[in-house]
Design a protein around this motif. Structure first.
Motif, PDB file in Angstrom:
ATOM      1  N   ARG A 164       0.782  -1.161  -0.139  1.00 53.32           N
ATOM      2  CA  ARG A 164       0.024   0.027   0.104  1.00 53.32           C
ATOM      3  C   ARG A 164       0.832   1.395  -0.015  1.00 53.32           C
ATOM      4  N   HIS A 181      -1.465  -0.013  -6.625  1.00 51.83           N
ATOM      5  CA  HIS A 181      -2.145  -0.053  -5.721  1.00 51.83           C
ATOM      6  C   HIS A 181      -2.828   1.553  -5.565  1.00 51.83           C
ATOM      7  N   LYS A 182      -1.828   2.436  -5.766  1.00 54.83           N
ATOM      8  CA  LYS A 182      -2.213   3.731  -5.707  1.00 54.83           C
ATOM      9  C   LYS A 182      -3.031   4.284  -6.736  1.00 54.83           C
ATOM     10  N   THR A 185      -6.610   2.931  -6.196  1.00 58.04           N
ATOM     11  CA  THR A 185      -7.094   3.677  -4.958  1.00 58.04           C
ATOM     12  C   THR A 185      -7.760   5.099  -5.612  1.00 58.04           C
TER      13      THR A 185
END
Length: 205
Positions: A164, A181-182, A185
């Motif tokens: 993360r 992941h970023k 998101t």
């Protein structure tokens, strides 16, 4: 503190991060609104422009603000917003001098609980809860600082192999996973915002 980090993906910059607690804190402070590697190269760039091999909180705090601002603004700039980040770095160093005698490692040395460590990190200028939790996870996962309850205090960032944040970056492959992941998101947040806007425009239907 003497470990091998791979946050900047640059041997010189990563070597400084691995041996200097202040460099690690400054890198974390810079890690916003720019790529992670750029942020964590920042401390090495600052040290080089100061003509030193390490960073010292007393020395940075004593810098004339305009001079320190120019040091970060010189091409290539250390950050997208070098002026404001120069002020934040000096605020951080002033705080460390005032509360920890300029010893950044004292922020976590001897702390006996994750909750207390998170509180100390959140009190640092420029460190909100999320940034404090990410740095706490970095301390636990890569720097061997593991007071009782550190994973719980770090929240989702403390989960093993969560990819993360910078706390999980150990090389190019994990960097790619964290970046993915970023992006996921960010895309989810954008979709949620668009959905709220659409519902609002449609009267909530």
């Amino acid at each position: 503190m003497d470990v091998t980090l791979h946050l900047a993906q640059d041997p010189e910059a990563d070597a400084l991060l691995g041996r200097s607690p202040l460099a690690a804190l400054i890198g974390m402070l810079l890690d916003q609104q720019i790529p992670m590697e750029w942020a964590f190269k920042g401390p090495a760039t600052i040290a080089r422009r100061m003509g030193t091999e390490d960073l010292d909180a007393h020395e940075i705090a004593a810098f004339e603000p305009e001079t320190f601002g120019r040091l970060l603004s010189d091409k290539p700039a250390v950050h997208r917003y070098p002026g404001s980040m120069a002020k934040r770095i000096q605020q951080l160093c002033h705080y460390l001098v005032e509360h920890y005698d300029g010893d950044p490692e004292a922020v976590w040395r001897g702390v006996d609980s994750g909750r207390e460590l998170l509180r100390r990190l959140e009190e640092l200028p420029g460190f909100g809860k999320q940034k404090a939790q990410i740095f706490l996870a970095l301390l636990g996962k890569q720097l061997g600082v593991r007071p009782e309850g550190w994973r719980e205090a770090a929240g989702a960032y403390g989960e093993p192999d969560s990819f993360r944040s910078v706390a999980d970056i150990t090389g190019p492959e994990s960097l790619s996973k964290v970046r993915a992941h970023k992006q996921e998101t960010k895309a989810a947040a954008k979709a949620a915002a668009a959905d709220r806007t659409a519902k609002s425009a449609g009267g909530g239907e």
